[in-house]
Design a protein around this motif. Structure first.
Motif, short mmCIF file in Angstrom:
data_model
loop_
_atom_site.label_atom_id
_atom_site.label_comp_id
_atom_site.label_asym_id
_atom_site.label_seq_id
_atom_site.Cartn_x
_atom_site.Cartn_y
_atom_site.Cartn_z
N SER A 72 15.19 -5.83 27.35
CA SER A 72 13.75 -5.64 27.52
C SER A 72 13.38 -5.88 28.97
CB SER A 72 12.95 -6.63 26.66
OG SER A 72 13.09 -6.34 25.31
N LEU A 73 12.42 -5.10 29.46
CA LEU A 73 11.85 -5.28 30.78
C LEU A 73 10.34 -5.40 30.63
CD1 LEU A 73 13.70 -2.62 32.93
CD2 LEU A 73 13.86 -5.09 33.19
N THR A 74 9.73 -6.31 31.38
CA THR A 74 8.28 -6.48 31.28
C THR A 74 7.74 -7.27 32.46
OG1 THR A 74 6.52 -7.11 29.75
CG2 THR A 74 8.33 -8.66 29.98
N TYR A 75 6.43 -7.25 32.57
CA TYR A 75 5.69 -8.20 33.39
C TYR A 75 5.05 -9.18 32.41
CZ TYR A 75 5.72 -4.54 37.05
OH TYR A 75 6.08 -3.60 37.97
N LEU A 76 4.69 -10.37 32.87
CA LEU A 76 3.99 -11.33 32.02
C LEU A 76 2.57 -11.52 32.53
CD1 LEU A 76 6.69 -14.07 31.33
CD2 LEU A 76 5.93 -12.22 29.83
N PRO A 85 3.60 -10.18 27.26
CA PRO A 85 4.32 -9.20 28.07
C PRO A 85 3.65 -7.83 28.01
CG PRO A 85 5.42 -9.50 25.98
CD PRO A 85 4.25 -10.43 25.98
N ALA A 86 3.67 -7.13 29.14
CA ALA A 86 3.18 -5.75 29.17
C ALA A 86 3.85 -5.06 30.36
CB ALA A 86 1.66 -5.72 29.31
N PRO A 87 4.40 -3.92 30.23
CA PRO A 87 4.40 -3.03 29.09
C PRO A 87 5.41 -3.38 28.00
CG PRO A 87 5.51 -1.96 30.92
CD PRO A 87 5.01 -3.28 31.41
N LEU A 99 23.58 7.02 29.31
CA LEU A 99 22.19 7.34 29.01
C LEU A 99 21.45 6.05 28.69
CD1 LEU A 99 22.78 10.31 26.52
CD2 LEU A 99 22.25 10.47 28.95
N ALA A 100 20.14 6.04 28.91
CA ALA A 100 19.29 4.90 28.55
C ALA A 100 18.03 5.44 27.90
CB ALA A 100 18.95 4.05 29.77
N GLU A 101 17.70 4.91 26.71
CA GLU A 101 16.59 5.41 25.90
C GLU A 101 15.63 4.29 25.55
OE1 GLU A 101 16.05 7.46 21.51
OE2 GLU A 101 17.89 6.37 21.96
N VAL A 102 14.33 4.55 25.67
CA VAL A 102 13.32 3.60 25.21
C VAL A 102 13.38 3.57 23.69
CG1 VAL A 102 10.85 3.10 25.04
CG2 VAL A 102 11.79 4.01 27.17
N ILE A 103 13.59 2.38 23.12
CA ILE A 103 13.59 2.29 21.65
C ILE A 103 12.35 1.58 21.13
CG2 ILE A 103 16.09 2.53 21.38
CD1 ILE A 103 16.25 -0.51 21.01
N ALA A 104 11.64 0.87 22.00
CA ALA A 104 10.37 0.25 21.59
C ALA A 104 9.54 -0.05 22.83
CB ALA A 104 10.61 -1.03 20.79
N CYS A 105 8.23 0.04 22.65
CA CYS A 105 7.30 -0.28 23.73
C CYS A 105 6.01 -0.74 23.09
CB CYS A 105 7.04 0.93 24.62
SG CYS A 105 5.95 0.57 26.00
N GLY A 106 5.42 -1.78 23.64
CA GLY A 106 4.19 -2.25 23.06
C GLY A 106 3.55 -3.36 23.84
N ARG A 107 2.75 -4.11 23.11
CA ARG A 107 2.07 -5.29 23.62
C ARG A 107 1.12 -5.02 24.76
NH1 ARG A 107 6.91 -9.12 22.55
NH2 ARG A 107 6.51 -9.51 20.37
N ARG A 108 0.17 -4.16 24.51
CA ARG A 108 -0.92 -4.00 25.46
C ARG A 108 -1.86 -5.19 25.31
NH1 ARG A 108 -1.53 1.19 22.72
NH2 ARG A 108 -3.32 0.13 21.87
#
Length: 171
Positions: A72-76, A85-87, A99-108
């Motif tokens: 996971s990558l994010t800012y706090l 965390p977002a994004p 290859l690298a694929e986004v499997i989840a994104c959230g927490r706005r």
């Protein structure tokens, strides 16, 4: 079978599977630029990259196998409910295919659950394209800001000129 949405067009044509695979490939390259020596990082451990005049970038390794790594990558950020965390993007790297694929994104802000979760929902090709294109642009932005995760215990050494190796600026 992947379903496409006719509303989204890139340069006057519909996005297709080859466009998505090119983005996956670019994301893998950029993540490997951001993370040197991926095997040196411990699982279930968080790491922070700090760059001048930029938000701290947070990394967490969730799982690793011979052919894949999930991170996971994010800012706090802070809000009335505390730190969030977002994004908050979860990515799976496929080392054999590079290859690298986004499997989840959230927490706005104000929302704590994942908005995009490829493992639990079936998304159109265009939706996958949008999520992974966002990651591609964000990784380019982080690299331009100077973010790099150094392997634990390694001093801040001179980093390679990634733009020169890539044949131009990272976008």
């Amino acid at each position: 079978m992947l379903v496409t949405d006719h509303k989204t067009r890139l340069h006057g044509r519909q996005n297709d599977l080859s466009d998505l695979m090119a983005i996956y490939e670019c994301n893998y390259i950029r993540l490997r630029q951001l993370l040197r020596e991926l095997d040196a990082y411990a699982l279930d451990t968080s790491y922070v990259s700090q760059a001048a005049r930029a938000l701290d970038l947070h990394l967490h390794l969730h799982e690793r196998s011979r052919y894949t790594t999930t991170l996971s990558l994010t800012y706090l950020f802070q809000d009335a409910l505390g730190e969030f965390p977002a994004p908050d993007i979860r990515v799976r790297l496929y080392h054999d295919a590079r290859l690298a694929e986004v499997i989840a994104c959230g927490r706005r802000r104000g929302r704590r659950d994942a908005v995009y979760d490829r493992m639990r929902n079936r998304y159109s090709l265009d939706r996958k394209w949008h999520m992974n294109r966002f990651l591609q642009k964000w990784l380019g932005y982080c690299l331009r800001q100077g973010h790099r995760f150094l392997p634990p215990g390694e001093a801040d050494a001179a980093l390679p000129d990634w733009e020169g190796l890539a044949g131009g600026p990272l976008r």
